[in-house]
Design a protein around this motif. Structure first.
Motif, PDB file in Angstrom:
ATOM      1  N   SER A 195       1.046  -1.592   0.609  1.00 46.23           N
ATOM      2  CA  SER A 195      -0.187  -0.057  -0.058  1.00 46.23           C
ATOM      3  C   SER A 195       0.688   1.599  -0.471  1.00 46.23           C
ATOM      4  N   ASP A 196       0.363   2.251  -0.675  1.00 46.69           N
ATOM      5  CA  ASP A 196       0.842   3.433  -1.263  1.00 46.69           C
ATOM      6  C   ASP A 196       0.977   4.182   0.163  1.00 46.69           C
ATOM      7  N   GLY A 197      -0.694   3.988   0.875  1.00 50.43           N
ATOM      8  CA  GLY A 197      -1.093   4.812   1.847  1.00 50.43           C
ATOM      9  C   GLY A 197      -0.023   4.773   3.739  1.00 50.43           C
ATOM     10  N   MET A 221     -13.280   9.737   1.711  1.00 48.68           N
ATOM     11  CA  MET A 221     -12.082   8.458   3.190  1.00 48.68           C
ATOM     12  C   MET A 221     -10.364   8.908   2.778  1.00 48.68           C
ATOM     13  N   PRO A 222     -10.071   8.562   4.111  1.00 48.27           N
ATOM     14  CA  PRO A 222      -8.456   8.559   3.890  1.00 48.27           C
ATOM     15  C   PRO A 222      -7.920   7.435   3.310  1.00 48.27           C
ATOM     16  N   VAL A 223      -7.133   7.246   2.254  1.00 43.69           N
ATOM     17  CA  VAL A 223      -6.441   6.370   1.407  1.00 43.69           C
ATOM     18  C   VAL A 223      -6.167   5.240   2.502  1.00 43.69           C
ATOM     19  N   ASN A 224      -6.334   3.567   1.913  1.00 43.05           N
ATOM     20  CA  ASN A 224      -5.635   2.842   2.673  1.00 43.05           C
ATOM     21  C   ASN A 224      -4.206   3.029   2.876  1.00 43.05           C
ATOM     22  N   PRO A 266     -11.532   1.882   0.808  1.00 38.33           N
ATOM     23  CA  PRO A 266     -10.396   2.490   0.394  1.00 38.33           C
ATOM     24  C   PRO A 266      -9.053   1.468  -0.173  1.00 38.33           C
ATOM     25  N   ILE A 267      -9.712  -0.057   0.470  1.00 40.92           N
ATOM     26  CA  ILE A 267      -8.469  -1.503   0.050  1.00 40.92           C
ATOM     27  C   ILE A 267      -9.336  -1.551  -1.135  1.00 40.92           C
TER      28      ILE A 267
END
Ligand code: GLU
Length: 550
Positions: A195-197, A221-224, A266-267
């Motif tokens: 994941s990049d988050g 929403m906040p990214v994953n 987010p996922i």
């Protein structure tokens, strides 16, 4: 790190390219704006009201737009597989007029986008997992259960978010050589998303994404940030990975699913982006709620609420059209208004929209269902009601076969009071209807209510007097004047208001006398009009009941 080499090492068996599947399952040629929806139940053999609720939205969106509605069996959690489950799903939904255009069927599958059974799609998931590994977007993770629980403990102690991400993703940066050694040693591994988050950044630097949910509007929403598992150690995909791959390759345009999936969004968004797929339109439906005894809203629960099971409606014999109609009233806030304006229209003429769906919890109320059912059954002809009852009883009350022998008789019974300007709304569901009309059948007839105390001591006199002047050919007026005469001759007031004024002068009034007759004939103190009932019972049965009573 040579990611291509790693991908070959992990997936030597996978020869197909993603391109191959993209071409095999091309975008569908459908009219513009046609929607492709799906139902993805797991084959547990239990299909509940929530599934029906979602399926109904799926079905309407697809079929209203000239699109496709398909059935996908989500059986990646093989512990839960129940033999015959696909049949149960299809039959349960068919009963409510929900039919699929493609996908799993009781004998195989139909459609060009299959397999529609996730357990048969292994090579497809592996192909796309290989692509992600080759691009450095996914990696093998060898962490054991113990190591993961140890990580969790350390996270708790440090008050950090749980999960495998960032510095806790200990296999992220293994070298090719390290991986090769572990593979040689046959260590089990999963494939994780890289994941990049980064949620460890200061609040205002955490990246967010937005999607437009067709029911909820804009979601931000906040990214994953989690290195979510894509393929489990046994090679089986997680829901997250299967959802993204399947809905892309099956060309789903609208993903209708429960709000419980919102936290995983987010996922899914990160996966769609990393795979280079267009994101479908998400429609996260509200949870089905009910008011509990204390007037609090709560989720319907499998354990506490029998009405969550679809069997509940079939056993009691709710007409599918009533359940459909009721579901629409909770699915679309403008449905009731439409129904008032279009009382006779086919329900499918209503334009169902995601915008009119509630996002805060759809309130399910059995009393409301019963009210809706009364109205819906009023629109169904006696002949169709007869057939519906007969089918229901065949399955649930085979002992009642005899009541269907005389079709004309039963249809007349079912039609009592339904053709008046202000029609009776007696019918709700099969079991209740049977109970309601049971007195028309000698085998079920019994005295259920007690006689009014005003006339208790005259019961025999009333019935024998009634019987001796009984003429089946009397019209309703003559018939009632005879009851009045009988009442007066026995010391009852001809009119209730006379009795009210001078109670000392009478034993009771004509109403008490006719209640005695009603109970002798119907067993109940409440029923539709006695004269009308006698006409349906027929002379022989009417006399017989009165005689037996004496
Ligand atoms: N198999 C998933 C479930 O049982 C389906 C969710 C979805 O529709 O994406 O909830």
């Amino acid at each position: 790190m040579d990611h291509n080499k790693l991908a070959e090492m992990l997936f030597p068996d996978i020869k197909e390219t993603p391109q191959y599947y993209e071409e095999k399952f091309p975008p569908r040629s459908l009219p513009q704006d046609a929607k492709v929806t799906r139902l993805g139940p797991s084959p547990t053999g239990f299909i509940h009201l929530g599934n029906l609720f979602g399926a109904f939205a799926d079905e309407r969106l697809a079929h209203q737009s000239g699109g496709i509605f398909y059935l996908r069996i989500e059986d990646t959690d093989d512990k839960r597989y129940v033999e015959g489950a696909v049949d149960i799903i299809l039959n349960s939904l068919r009963f409510f007029s929900i039919n699929f255009d493609e996908g799993a069927t009781s004998d195989g599958e139909t459609g060009a986008y299959g397999s529609y059974t996730q357990s048969k799609r292994g090579p497809i998931y592996r192909c796309f997992a290989k692509k992600l590994v080759a691009e450095g977007k996914a990696y093998p993770c060898f962490l054991t259960e113990e190591e993961i629980s140890d990580i969790r403990k350390r996270q708790e102690a440090a008050k950090e978010n749980p999960g495998i991400y960032g510095k806790w993703a200990l296999c992220r940066d293994l070298t090719l050589q390290e991986i090769e050694e572990k593979l040689k040693a046959n260590l089990p591994y999963v494939i994780r998303l890289r994941s990049d988050g980064d949620m460890t950044l200061p609040e205002d630097q955490i990246k967010r994404f937005t999607v437009i949910d067709a029911i909820r509007g804009e979601l931000s929403m906040p990214v994953n940030d989690q290195d979510t598992v894509l393929l489990k150690a046994n090679g089986i995909p997680t829901y997250h990975f299967a959802h993204v791959i399947d809905d892309h390759l099956m060309r789903t345009t609208h993903v209708v699913r429960g709000a419980e999936w919102l936290p995983s969004l987010p996922i899914h968004v990160e996966l769609f982006e990393k795979l280079g797929f267009d994101i479908p339109v998400y429609c996260h439906t509200a949870q089905l709620m009910k008011l509990d005894e204390d007037g609090n809203k709560r989720k319907l629960s499998k354990r506490k609420d029998p009405e969550l099971s679809l069997d509940f409606y079939r056993n009691l014999g709710y007409h599918p059209a009533a359940v459909r109609e009721y579901l629409l009233t909770i699915l679309n806030s403008n449905f009731e208004e439409w129904r008032i304006a279009n009382p006779a229209s086919d329900i499918d003429e209503f334009k169902f929209t995601t915008e009119k769906m509630s996002n805060s919890g759809a309130l399910f109320d059995l009393n409301k269902l019963n009210d809706v059912s009364k109205d819906v059954l009023l629109r169904i002809s006696a002949s169709d009601l007869f057939s519906f009852l007969k089918d229901w009883s065949c399955e649930f009350r085979p002992d009642l076969e005899y009541i269907f022998k005389d079709r004309d008789y039963l249809e007349k019974i079912l039609d009592i009071g339904r053709n008046e300007a202000k029609p009776r709304k007696d019918h709700i569901y099969a079991q209740q209807i049977i109970q309601n009309i049971s007195y028309f059948f000698d085998d079920m007839f019994k005295i259920e209510d007690s006689f009014p105390k005003e006339a208790e001591s005259d019961v025999k006199e009333i019935i024998s007097g009634y019987l001796s002047s009984y003429d089946h050919n009397d019209d309703q007026e003559i018939w009632f004047s005879k009851i009045r005469e009988l009442a007066v001759s026995l010391g009852y007031a001809a009119k209730p208001k006379d009795f009210k004024k001078h109670p000392e002068e009478y034993k009771g009034h004509v109403g008490h006398v006719s209640t005695v007759i009603r109970i002798a004939l119907m067993g109940r103190s409440q029923s539709p009009d006695i004269w009308e009932i006698q006409q349906i019972l027929g002379e022989a049965r009417t006399r017989d009941r009165l005689e037996k009573f004496l």
